[in-house]
Design a protein around this motif. Sequence first.
Motif, short mmCIF file in Angstrom:
data_model
loop_
_atom_site.label_atom_id
_atom_site.label_comp_id
_atom_site.label_asym_id
_atom_site.label_seq_id
_atom_site.Cartn_x
_atom_site.Cartn_y
_atom_site.Cartn_z
N GLN A 94 0.80 -1.21 0.00
CA GLN A 94 0.00 0.00 0.00
C GLN A 94 0.84 1.28 0.00
OE1 GLN A 94 -3.13 -0.13 -0.52
NE2 GLN A 94 -3.43 -2.32 -0.17
N VAL A 95 2.09 1.19 0.44
CA VAL A 95 2.88 2.42 0.62
C VAL A 95 4.14 2.49 -0.21
CG1 VAL A 95 2.00 2.70 2.97
CG2 VAL A 95 4.15 1.49 2.60
N VAL A 96 4.51 1.40 -0.88
CA VAL A 96 5.78 1.37 -1.63
C VAL A 96 5.86 2.52 -2.64
CG1 VAL A 96 6.96 0.10 -3.47
CG2 VAL A 96 6.40 -1.05 -1.35
N ALA A 97 4.76 2.79 -3.31
CA ALA A 97 4.78 3.81 -4.36
C ALA A 97 5.07 5.21 -3.81
CB ALA A 97 3.45 3.81 -5.11
N ARG A 98 4.93 5.40 -2.51
CA ARG A 98 5.13 6.72 -1.92
C ARG A 98 6.60 7.02 -1.61
NH1 ARG A 98 0.19 9.54 -2.22
NH2 ARG A 98 -1.42 7.93 -2.29
N PHE A 99 7.46 6.00 -1.70
CA PHE A 99 8.88 6.19 -1.39
C PHE A 99 9.63 6.70 -2.61
CE2 PHE A 99 7.59 3.43 2.03
CZ PHE A 99 8.42 3.79 3.09
N GLY A 100 10.81 7.26 -2.33
CA GLY A 100 11.69 7.67 -3.41
C GLY A 100 12.47 6.48 -3.94
N VAL A 101 13.45 6.75 -4.81
CA VAL A 101 14.25 5.69 -5.38
C VAL A 101 15.14 5.07 -4.29
CG1 VAL A 101 14.27 6.75 -7.65
CG2 VAL A 101 16.07 7.33 -6.03
N GLY A 102 15.57 3.83 -4.55
CA GLY A 102 16.45 3.16 -3.60
C GLY A 102 15.73 2.08 -2.83
N PRO A 103 16.44 1.45 -1.91
CA PRO A 103 15.88 0.31 -1.17
C PRO A 103 14.75 0.71 -0.23
CG PRO A 103 18.00 0.95 -0.25
CD PRO A 103 17.83 1.75 -1.51
N ILE A 104 13.86 -0.24 0.00
CA ILE A 104 12.79 -0.10 0.99
C ILE A 104 12.85 -1.33 1.88
CG2 ILE A 104 10.30 0.11 1.38
CD1 ILE A 104 10.07 1.24 -1.45
N VAL A 105 12.88 -1.12 3.18
CA VAL A 105 13.06 -2.23 4.12
C VAL A 105 11.84 -2.32 5.03
CG1 VAL A 105 14.51 -3.25 5.90
CG2 VAL A 105 15.56 -1.94 4.04
N ILE A 106 11.31 -3.54 5.17
CA ILE A 106 10.13 -3.80 5.99
C ILE A 106 10.57 -4.40 7.32
CG2 ILE A 106 7.90 -4.96 6.10
CD1 ILE A 106 8.15 -5.36 3.05
N PRO A 143 23.25 -5.20 -3.09
CA PRO A 143 22.71 -4.30 -4.12
C PRO A 143 21.55 -4.89 -4.91
CG PRO A 143 25.11 -4.41 -4.22
CD PRO A 143 24.67 -5.49 -3.30
N ASP A 144 21.50 -6.22 -5.02
CA ASP A 144 20.44 -6.86 -5.81
C ASP A 144 19.25 -7.31 -4.97
OD1 ASP A 144 21.97 -6.59 -8.14
OD2 ASP A 144 23.06 -8.45 -7.73
N ALA A 145 19.14 -6.77 -3.78
CA ALA A 145 18.01 -7.15 -2.92
C ALA A 145 16.70 -6.74 -3.56
CB ALA A 145 18.16 -6.47 -1.55
N PRO A 146 15.64 -7.50 -3.33
CA PRO A 146 14.32 -7.11 -3.86
C PRO A 146 13.86 -5.80 -3.24
CG PRO A 146 14.11 -8.94 -2.33
CD PRO A 146 15.58 -8.75 -2.55
N ARG A 147 12.91 -5.16 -3.88
CA ARG A 147 12.36 -3.89 -3.39
C ARG A 147 10.85 -4.01 -3.32
NH1 ARG A 147 10.54 1.29 -5.28
NH2 ARG A 147 11.46 3.01 -4.09
N PRO A 148 10.29 -4.09 -2.13
CA PRO A 148 10.93 -3.97 -0.81
C PRO A 148 11.56 -5.29 -0.36
CG PRO A 148 8.58 -4.25 -0.53
CD PRO A 148 8.82 -4.20 -2.02
N VAL A 149 12.40 -5.19 0.66
CA VAL A 149 13.04 -6.36 1.23
C VAL A 149 12.76 -6.39 2.73
CG1 VAL A 149 15.20 -5.10 1.61
CG2 VAL A 149 15.25 -7.59 1.48
N HIS A 150 12.62 -7.57 3.27
CA HIS A 150 12.36 -7.71 4.71
C HIS A 150 13.66 -7.52 5.49
CE1 HIS A 150 8.16 -9.18 4.57
NE2 HIS A 150 8.52 -9.64 3.38
N ALA A 151 13.57 -6.87 6.62
CA ALA A 151 14.75 -6.68 7.46
C ALA A 151 15.35 -8.02 7.88
CB ALA A 151 14.39 -5.85 8.70
N GLU A 152 14.50 -9.04 8.01
CA GLU A 152 14.97 -10.38 8.38
C GLU A 152 15.89 -10.95 7.30
OE1 GLU A 152 13.94 -12.33 11.27
OE2 GLU A 152 13.40 -10.33 11.95
N ASP A 153 15.65 -10.59 6.05
CA ASP A 153 16.48 -11.09 4.96
C ASP A 153 17.82 -10.39 4.88
OD1 ASP A 153 14.45 -12.84 4.27
OD2 ASP A 153 13.55 -11.44 2.84
N LEU A 154 18.00 -9.34 5.67
CA LEU A 154 19.26 -8.59 5.69
C LEU A 154 20.02 -8.82 6.99
CD1 LEU A 154 17.91 -5.27 4.17
CD2 LEU A 154 19.75 -6.61 3.17
N LEU A 155 19.71 -9.90 7.69
CA LEU A 155 20.36 -10.15 8.99
C LEU A 155 21.89 -10.18 8.86
CD1 LEU A 155 18.15 -12.82 10.81
CD2 LEU A 155 18.60 -10.46 11.53
#
Length: 388
Positions: free
Chosen positions: A236-248, A276-288
């Motif tokens: 619901q909110v991804v489109a409101r962010f600027g360019v670059g990574p988004i972390v949940i 750098p190739d992480a999905p957008r958005p990416v879960h914080a758990e996937d970046l442990l």
Amino acid sequence: MTDRTREDTTRRLERAMGSLGTAAMARMDEQLPWFRALSAEDRSWVGLVAQAGIAAFVEWFQQAGRDTPSIEFFGTAPRELKRSISLQQTVDIVRVVVEVVEAQAHELAAPGGEEQLQQAMLRYTRDVAFAAAHVYAREAEARGSWDARLEALIVDALVRGEVDDGLHSWAAALGWTSSPVVVIAGHAPDDDPRAVIDGLREKGRRIGMDLLAGVQADRLIVIVGGAGSVNDAAKQVVARFGVGPIVIGPEVPDLHAAARSARAALAGLKASCGWPDAPRPVHAEDLLAERALDGDIDAREQLIENVYLPLAGTPLLDTLATYLEQGTSLEATARLLFVHPNTVRYRLKKITELTGYQPTEGRSAFTLQVGLILGRLSESAVTWRALT
């Protein structure tokens, strides 16, 4: 209308003010369901406002209607009443009062003054309606500014981890009632920050979720409450962010626990450049792994707990370490451990069941490797402290 006729009509109006107020209250009770649903205190305040409005009209009429009608009678009621009653309901009150006066115009007006009284009522009610709209607009603007300050305080408190009872009071003032809660962090767009936050709040109203947002430097932080799932909230909110990574951040049960979700989301955003190739958005758990390497204590502790401790003291730990050191070669691992390759396969399957990470998959293998190293360092630190 002569001055004499106006004076006579004014005296009639003054004598009838009490009965007009009573009649207006009776008609409101009869015609307006929302009025009947008000508390006794609010109904009393509405009656005082209606009575004051009639008195203000009589005074204005007496002065020949030369000036713009005064709306000071709106100040009769407390500020809270303006929040209980909408602008449309205020217009309903004015309409009912006008109907009551118009219905008795032939009795209230002096002979020959009926038309002039009606014309005065039309002008008065028109100006009062505009004045009421102005009052509500000013209240909405002030309320909006106050809400924006509360929202900024809540986001800032969660980012800094300073959660106390005041946080819930602020959130309650904004009407926050939702759970569970998830925090999403990313880069802010180039748009005006206030417009971005207003757009998010409007989006929340449309989809039936609670949304709080804050722009801090180049970061946009969004707190979502009431979503069916973490992915629903992000969508619901991804489109409101600027360019670059988004972390949940991880889902938490309520706003009081949202500091943990915010901490993970922001740590993930900081460490996201490591993948750098992480999905957008990416879960914080996937970046442990990246978070742990970047110094995030929460991520380090979580990896030790999830990866190292379940395997410690079992052959699985040596199997995993050997498998990773041998470039994930099944045969090489079996030779070094003096076991059959099927035994290695079985142990790798058990490792997946215990940790949730699959050693044969690239990202999972990397995370497992970091978890093993952190676990060894942790054990070494404990031993070192014991020796000293």
